[in-house]
Scaffold this active site. Structure first.
Site, PDB file in Angstrom:
ATOM      1  N   TYR A   1       0.852  -1.207   0.000  1.00 29.42           N
ATOM      2  CA  TYR A   1       0.000   0.000   0.000  1.00 29.42           C
ATOM      3  C   TYR A   1       0.887   1.256   0.000  1.00 29.42           C
ATOM      4  CZ  TYR A   1      -3.563  -3.319   1.728  1.00 29.42           C
ATOM      5  OH  TYR A   1      -4.411  -4.386   1.903  1.00 29.42           O
TER       6      TYR A   1
ATOM      7  N   GLN B   1     -14.348   5.989   2.344  1.00 29.19           N
ATOM      8  CA  GLN B   1     -14.053   4.893   3.276  1.00 29.19           C
ATOM      9  C   GLN B   1     -14.744   5.214   4.601  1.00 29.19           C
ATOM     10  OE1 GLN B   1      -9.777   4.180   3.558  1.00 29.19           O
ATOM     11  NE2 GLN B   1     -10.022   2.072   2.867  1.00 29.19           N
TER      12      GLN B   1
ATOM     13  N   ASP C   1     -13.012  -5.221   2.696  1.00 28.62           N
ATOM     14  CA  ASP C   1     -13.158  -5.579   1.284  1.00 28.62           C
ATOM     15  C   ASP C   1     -13.870  -6.891   0.978  1.00 28.62           C
ATOM     16  OD1 ASP C   1     -11.361  -3.498   1.624  1.00 28.62           O
ATOM     17  OD2 ASP C   1      -9.950  -4.191   0.131  1.00 28.62           O
TER      18      ASP C   1
ATOM     19  N   GLU D   1      -0.540  -6.355   9.629  1.00 28.23           N
ATOM     20  CA  GLU D   1      -1.800  -5.761   9.159  1.00 28.23           C
ATOM     21  C   GLU D   1      -2.994  -6.404   9.874  1.00 28.23           C
ATOM     22  OE1 GLU D   1      -2.353  -6.244   4.945  1.00 28.23           O
ATOM     23  OE2 GLU D   1      -4.109  -4.955   4.882  1.00 28.23           O
TER      24      GLU D   1
HETATM   25  C1  DGY Z   1      -6.704  -2.990  -1.577  1.00 31.85           C
HETATM   26  O1  DGY Z   1      -6.169  -2.687  -2.636  1.00 31.85           O
HETATM   27  O2  DGY Z   1      -6.605  -4.101  -1.067  1.00 31.85           O
HETATM   28  C2  DGY Z   1      -7.430  -1.984  -0.818  1.00 31.85           C
HETATM   29  O3  DGY Z   1      -8.059  -2.510   0.316  1.00 31.85           O
HETATM   30  C3  DGY Z   1      -8.417  -1.216  -1.641  1.00 31.85           C
HETATM   31  O4  DGY Z   1      -8.592  -0.054  -0.955  1.00 31.85           O
END
Ligand code: DGY
Length: 421
Positions: free
Chosen positions: A29, A102, A164, A393
């Site tokens: 990320y 979000q 997600d 995470e």
């Molecule tokens: C990802 O790319 O996994 C994110 O959660 C999207 O925001």
């Protein structure tokens, strides 16, 4: 919390600092994510107050003219992530961005920062600047995502929930077509595929991304035609709580204008929330607007109405009983999906693993209803995860193993803000 762990958490924030914003983790990320950033600011508060406020200021520089705060700000190019700003079609904004939001935890985080800040003149100055932006953001949710004034805002993408691949979204997502173009996922080069969403989910996530772009982000058109429309109990609850925090901040500083409309929107939510209550599940359920069916899955989102004070005393009692049983059902609590679900997977992203920031939000909700003992139990369970594996995470709910990205900013921030309290 030990001095070593505190130091490790501080080092993670410094390592993930990109001058003004913090990436959730290196590689997986590489940009600024909205709710990650709000929670990470609480960690910065323990290390460097100026830097904590800067996290907020940088995020709100990416706010759209209509008040929407995107879920990703692509401050710089990075090849390690897909989909980037070109796929989203958000390149023309002052800060290139995604086109969805979000869970709106910003006003809640800003209230904590403002209450705790030692430098009062800095806090007053930043709050004066942020307040109109926060008000515009909340108005955007109520205006654009609940145009019929039902009291329940609507979400257009599983990524908007921040959870997600929660099993709660399986059914509504199954009605979304798959994209007919090929793409290369980058997440699987950073994390094992059994800890990430599957391809059929990604195909549909991308169909939705493309749908907004093709329809030029036209709110009215998307509201009427989006193939995914969900009343997400997590978003509804965080918004309601944050609106209370926002009104409190408006009492402390001069609001930009008359904010009684926010009171009115909140009253509507209070009137409508009962329609999402499930006596059988002992919690509130999200709802598929397109099929008009409840999404019958017990996930950590379904007890978040505690955070917003949206539950009656009896409902809070029932949710506390549910949480008590749930904690005992897995060695590492509180799993993001209830382990009794046939779709529960202890290590796969939002289908079972433990997420520290969610446990913190639920604990805040429990405290609000006087359930201090249970809140402390959640904190101890969260601490067990960190002690077992480090600052990952998320954590496998059965083994406590660290999953997803390592050296993760919001886990480090929650360790500093909550576990170290
Ligand atoms: C990802 O790319 O996994 C994110 O959660 C999207 O925001």
């Amino acid at each position: 919390m030990s001095a070593t762990l505190r130091q490790a958490a501080a080092e993670i924030l410094r390592k993930n600092d990109r001058s003004g914003y913090t990436v959730p983790t290196h590689g997986l990320y590489p940009f600024q994510w909205s709710w990650d950033s709000a929670i990470t600011a609480l960690g910065w508060l323990k290390l460097d107050e100026t830097r904590a406020w800067q996290e907020c200021e940088t995020m709100f520089r990416g706010q759209w003219a209509n008040g929407m705060l995107p879920h990703i700000l692509f401050h710089k190019n990075a090849a390690s992530y897909f989909p980037g700003p070109d796929v989203w079609g958000g390149e023309s904004h002052p800060v290139p961005s995604s086109a969805i939001s979000q869970p709106p935890v910003w006003a809640t985080a800003v209230r904590i920062l403002y209450n705790s800040a030692a430098d009062r003149s800095l806090a007053d100055r930043v709050l004066r600047d942020l307040l109109p932006k926060l008000v515009a953001y909340h108005r955007w949710w109520y205006r654009e995502r609940d145009p019929e004034g039902t009291g329940l805002v609507c979400s257009y993408h599983p990524w908007e929930s921040g959870m997600d691949n929660s099993p709660a979204w399986d059914q509504p997502l199954s009605n979304v077509p798959e994209v007919d173009w090929t793409y290369h996922r980058r997440d699987l080069s950073h994390v094992d595929s059994d800890q990430r969403p599957k391809k059929p989910e990604y195909d549909r996530y991308l169909f939705l991304v493309d749908f907004y772009k093709r329809h030029e982000f036209n709110s009215r058109y998307i509201y009427e035609h989006c193939p995914y429309k969900v009343l997400d109990i997590g978003i509804i609850s965080t918004l309601h709580r944050a609106s209370q925090d926002l009104l409190h901040l408006c009492e402390l500083a001069n609001p930009p204008d008359d904010v009684t409309d926010i009171d009115m929107y909140m009253a509507r939510t209070g009137d409508a929330i009962g329609t999402l209550w499930s006596e059988q599940s002992r919690c509130f359920l999200s709802h598929d607007v397109l099929t008009n069916e409840p999404l019958d899955e017990i996930t950590t989102a379904t007890v978040l109405p505690l955070l917003g004070g949206l539950a009656s005393e009896e409902q809070a009692e029932a949710m506390a009983a549910l949480i008590r049983d749930w904690i005992d059902a897995t060695p590492f609590a509180l799993s993001s999906t209830h382990p009794s679900s046939p779709r529960y997977e202890s290590q796969r992203y939002w289908r079972g693993p433990v997420w520290l920031h969610i446990n913190w939000l639920i604990a805040l909700g429990l405290e609000r209803y006087g359930k201090q003992e249970l809140a402390v139990k959640l904190r101890e369970a969260a601490r067990d995860c960190v002690l077992s594996a480090g600052l990952w995470e998320y954590f496998d709910a059965e083994s406590g193993a660290g999953c997803g990205g390592d050296d993760f900013s919001w886990t480090a921030a929650i360790a500093l803000h909550w576990l170290d309290a």
